[in-house]
Design an enzyme around this catalytic site. Structure first.
Site, PDB file in Angstrom:
ATOM      1  N   ASP A  77       0.872  -1.173   0.000  1.00  0.00           N
ATOM      2  CA  ASP A  77       0.000   0.000   0.000  1.00  0.00           C
ATOM      3  C   ASP A  77       0.914   1.230   0.000  1.00  0.00           C
ATOM      4  O   ASP A  77       1.680   1.455   0.951  1.00  0.00           O
ATOM      5  CB  ASP A  77      -0.894  -0.028   1.252  1.00  0.00           C
ATOM      6  CG  ASP A  77      -1.836   1.181   1.332  1.00  0.00           C
ATOM      7  OD1 ASP A  77      -1.496   2.245   0.788  1.00  0.00           O
ATOM      8  OD2 ASP A  77      -2.886   1.053   1.975  1.00  0.00           O
TER       9      ASP A  77
ATOM     10  N   TYR B 272      -4.927  11.255  -3.729  1.00  0.00           N
ATOM     11  CA  TYR B 272      -5.345  12.552  -3.180  1.00  0.00           C
ATOM     12  C   TYR B 272      -4.368  13.107  -2.152  1.00  0.00           C
ATOM     13  O   TYR B 272      -4.603  14.178  -1.604  1.00  0.00           O
ATOM     14  CB  TYR B 272      -6.760  12.487  -2.596  1.00  0.00           C
ATOM     15  CG  TYR B 272      -7.058  11.267  -1.745  1.00  0.00           C
ATOM     16  CD1 TYR B 272      -6.513  11.120  -0.481  1.00  0.00           C
ATOM     17  CD2 TYR B 272      -7.880  10.249  -2.219  1.00  0.00           C
ATOM     18  CE1 TYR B 272      -6.789  10.001   0.296  1.00  0.00           C
ATOM     19  CE2 TYR B 272      -8.161   9.126  -1.455  1.00  0.00           C
ATOM     20  CZ  TYR B 272      -7.603   9.004  -0.193  1.00  0.00           C
ATOM     21  OH  TYR B 272      -7.860   7.892   0.561  1.00  0.00           O
ATOM     22  N   LYS B 273      -3.284  12.393  -1.862  1.00  0.00           N
ATOM     23  CA  LYS B 273      -2.317  12.912  -0.893  1.00  0.00           C
ATOM     24  C   LYS B 273      -1.185  13.618  -1.662  1.00  0.00           C
ATOM     25  O   LYS B 273      -1.368  14.718  -2.156  1.00  0.00           O
ATOM     26  CB  LYS B 273      -1.792  11.762  -0.021  1.00  0.00           C
ATOM     27  CG  LYS B 273      -2.882  11.041   0.774  1.00  0.00           C
ATOM     28  CD  LYS B 273      -2.259   9.975   1.662  1.00  0.00           C
ATOM     29  CE  LYS B 273      -3.277   8.990   2.204  1.00  0.00           C
ATOM     30  NZ  LYS B 273      -4.206   9.558   3.190  1.00  0.00           N
TER      31      LYS B 273
ATOM     32  N   ARG C 272       0.009  15.176  13.496  1.00  0.00           N
ATOM     33  CA  ARG C 272       0.730  14.809  12.265  1.00  0.00           C
ATOM     34  C   ARG C 272       1.011  16.067  11.443  1.00  0.00           C
ATOM     35  O   ARG C 272       0.134  16.907  11.236  1.00  0.00           O
ATOM     36  CB  ARG C 272      -0.112  13.869  11.403  1.00  0.00           C
ATOM     37  CG  ARG C 272      -0.388  12.523  11.989  1.00  0.00           C
ATOM     38  CD  ARG C 272      -0.885  11.533  10.923  1.00  0.00           C
ATOM     39  NE  ARG C 272      -1.856  12.127  10.002  1.00  0.00           N
ATOM     40  CZ  ARG C 272      -2.295  11.550   8.893  1.00  0.00           C
ATOM     41  NH1 ARG C 272      -1.820  10.352   8.535  1.00  0.00           N
ATOM     42  NH2 ARG C 272      -3.179  12.126   8.114  1.00  0.00           N
TER      43      ARG C 272
HETATM   44  C1  LIG Z   1      -2.360   3.763   3.938  1.00  0.00           C
HETATM   45  C2  LIG Z   1      -3.774   3.994   3.524  1.00  0.00           C
HETATM   46  N1  LIG Z   1      -4.456   3.006   2.926  1.00  0.00           N
HETATM   47  C3  LIG Z   1      -5.735   3.162   2.546  1.00  0.00           C
HETATM   48  C4  LIG Z   1      -6.395   4.358   2.748  1.00  0.00           C
HETATM   49  C5  LIG Z   1      -7.869   4.482   2.405  1.00  0.00           C
HETATM   50  O1  LIG Z   1      -8.088   4.759   1.119  1.00  0.00           O
HETATM   51  P1  LIG Z   1      -9.513   4.975   0.451  1.00  0.00           P
HETATM   52  O2  LIG Z   1     -10.307   5.847   1.345  1.00  0.00           O
HETATM   53  O3  LIG Z   1      -9.127   5.644  -0.844  1.00  0.00           O
HETATM   54  O4  LIG Z   1     -10.145   3.679   0.227  1.00  0.00           O
HETATM   55  C6  LIG Z   1      -5.711   5.435   3.326  1.00  0.00           C
HETATM   56  C7  LIG Z   1      -6.398   6.732   3.511  1.00  0.00           C
HETATM   57  O5  LIG Z   1      -5.900   7.681   4.053  1.00  0.00           O
HETATM   58  C8  LIG Z   1      -4.377   5.228   3.735  1.00  0.00           C
HETATM   59  O6  LIG Z   1      -3.697   6.217   4.338  1.00  0.00           O
END
Ligand SMILES: Cc1ncc(COP(=O)(O)O)c(C=O)c1O
Length: 408
Positions: A200, A225-226, A374
Site C-alpha cells: 500500500d 489525493y495525498k 501529524r
Molecule cells: C495507507 C492507507 N491506505 C488506505 C487508505 C484508504 O483509502 P480509500 O479511502 O481511498 O479507500 C488510506 C487513507 O488515508 C491510507 O492512508
C-alpha cells in the site's frame, strides 16, 4: 535563537531547486502541512475541469468517450503515475478507491498463488499497524477465500513468513507514525518464503522513490489525493506486475475489464494487461481532474523530492528541538532517514486542543486520536520557512495549552 533558524530557513529556501513548484499551487499564507491527507489544489486544475464539464460533456456529450479520450483514461493516467512509483508502462490502472483496490489486489494475489504457486498455503499476513481499511478488507478476503489472517508488525514480518504464507500486505509508510518500511528487503524476504508481496503506497507515492519494478513487487495499490494532489476522493490505482498479468484473475471482473466490452457477451473474457484491473464506468470528472493535477510532475525528479522531504523534516525537528521545551512532545517518527516517510508525528498531551489552536493560527496539520499531531511535508509546495513557522507556532500553542501541566 528564532532569528538564526529563520535565517537558516531563508538560506535553505533560496537554495531549494524545487522552490519554484509552489507557484503551481493555489495556496495562501497558511502553512499547509496536511498534504499527507489531502494534497493542495494545483492552480490550473479548475480551468481544466471546467473544460471537461462545459466542452467535453456539455458540447461533445457522448462523443467524448472516444474523442476526449474518456474511455482509455484509466490506463492512460496509470501510465502517468507509473514513473512516480518506479513502474514501466502498462502495469498501473486508475479507478475506484484504495479500499476497493486492496480487495482486488489481495484476492487477486491469493488466486495467483493458487494458480501459479502453491494452493495449499493458508495464510495472509497483514501489517498489524496498517491503516484500518487494509486490515478490514484483508480479513474479509481471508474469510471469502478460506485463508487465515495473521496480523504481524512489519519489523516481525521476516520471522513470521513461512511455507504457509500465501500473501503479505504491507503499508510502505505508516499513516500514524510516518515510519518508512523497507520495501526492497521485505519484498525479498516475502519472495524467499515463496509468497506474494502486496504494498500500500498511499503515504509514499509522490513523496519518495518506490521502485516497484526494480524490487520485484507483485501487486500494489495507492491513493492519489495525498502527495499526488488529485483532489478529494480522486481515484486510486492498482499495479499488477507484468509477469502476473496473464494469470491475474480479478475478483471484480466488471465489463470495463472485458477484452471486448461492447460485444456485451454473457461470457467474461479478461482484457490483457493492466486493463483487467478495471471494473465499471470510470468517474470521469475526478479522473480527469487527477490527470490535470499530474502536470505538476513534469520535469520533477522523485529523487530531488525525496532529498527535500528529508531536509524539511530534519529542519522541522531541529526547530522543534530548539523551540519546544524538553518533554513536551515526543517524535514517533524515526530519526534515521532510511526509516522516515514525509511526515513528522509528535505525541503530546492535550493533542486535540493543540491542533485546534495550531489550525486557528494558520498551521494546518492533523490529529490522530488520542494524542498524535501529524505534520505532512509535501516538497513541491512546503518550504523551510513554513517548517520554522510551524515549529515556532507549535511552541507558543504548547506553552498556552499546557501551562500548569508539568512536562513529562
Ligand atoms: C495507507 C492507507 N491506505 C488506505 C487508505 C484508504 O483509502 P480509500 O479511502 O481511498 O479507500 C488510506 C487513507 O488515508 C491510507 O492512508
Amino acid at each position: 535563537m528564532s532569528e538564526s533558524l529563520a535565517g537558516k530557513a531563508a538560506a535553505l529556501d533560496a537554495a531549494d531547486e524545487l522552490a519554484g513548484a509552489r507557484k503551481l499551487f493555489a495556496l495562501d499564507e497558511t502553512v499547509y502541512l496536511d498534504g499527507n491527507s489531502l494534497g493542495a489544489l494545483p492552480a490550473h486544475v479548475p480551468a481544466r475541469v471546467a473544460d471537461v464539464v462545459t466542452r467535453q460533456w456539455g458540447e461533445l456529450r457522448i462523443r467524448s468517450w472516444d474523442e476526449s479520450g474518456w474511455w482509455t483514461a484509466p490506463e492512460r493516467i496509470g501510465d502517468r503515475i507509473a514513473p512516480l512509483v518506479g513502474a514501466g508502462p502498462g502495469q498501473v490502472v486508475v479507478g475506484d478507491s484504495t479500499s476497493v483496490n486492496v480487495f482486488k489486489a489481495v484476492v487477486g494475489a491469493i488466486r495467483l498463488c493458487e494458480r501459479t504457486g502453491d494452493p495449499s498455503r493458508t495464510d495472509i499476513l497483514v501489517d498489524a499497524t496498517t491503516f484500518p481499511t487494509d486490515g478490514y478488507i484483508a480479513e474479509s478476503a481471508a474469510r471469502m477465500t478460506g485463508k487465515r489472517l495473521v496480523p504481524v508488525a512489519p519489523a516481525d514480518l521476516p520471522a513470521a513468513l513461512g511455507p504457509n504464507t500465501a500473501v503479505a500486505l504491507v503499508n510502505h509508510v505508516d499513516f500514524r507514525t510516518g515510519r518508512l518500511h523497507d520495501l526492497p528487503s521485505l519484498t525479498a524476504a516475502i519472495h524467499e518464503a515463496g509468497a506474494l508481496a502486496v504494498w500500500d503506497l498511499c503515504h509514499s507515492a509522490g513523496a519518495l522513490p518506490v521502485g516497484l519494478d526494480a524490487h520485484g513487487v507483485d501487486l500494489a495499490v495507492g491513493c492519489t489525493y495525498k502527495y499526488l494532489n488529485g483532489g478529494p476522493g480522486s481515484p486510486a490505482y492498482l499495479y499488477v506486475a507484468e509477469r502476473h498479468q496473464a494469470a491475474f484473475d480479478s475478483p471484480l471482473p466488471g465489463w470495463n475489464s472485458h477484452t471486448d466490452p461492447f460485444a456485451m457477451t454473457s461470457a467474461y473474457e479478461a482484457a490483457p494487461g493492466a486493463v483487467r484491473g478495471r471494473v465499471g464506468t470510470p468517474d470521469i470528472l475526478s479522473m480527469l481532474a487527477l490527470e490535470a493535477a499530474l502536470d505538476v510532475w513534469d520535469g520533477v525528479s522523485i529523487d530531488s523530492v525525496r532529498a527535500k522531504s528529508l531536509a524539511l523534516t530534519d529542519f522541522f525537528l531541529e526547530c522543534v528541538e530548539l523551540y519546544v521545551p524538553q518533554g513536551r512532545v515526543t517524535s514517533l517518527t524515526p530519526l534515521e532517514h532510511a526509516s522516515r516517510g514525509s511526515q513528522i508525528a509528535l505525541r503530546c498531551e492535550q493533542a486535540p486542543a493543540v491542533m485546534e489552536k495550531l489550525i486557528a493560527r494558520g498551521v494546518v496539520g492533523d490529529l490522530r486520536r488520542p494524542d498524535v499531531l501529524r505534520f505532512g511535508f509535501t516538497p513541491l509546495y512546503v518550504g523551510f520557512a513554513d517548517a520554522e513557522r510551524a515549529a515556532s507556532v507549535l511552541a507558543e500553542v504548547l506553552a498556552e495549552v499546557l501551562a500548569g501541566i508539568p512536562a513529562a
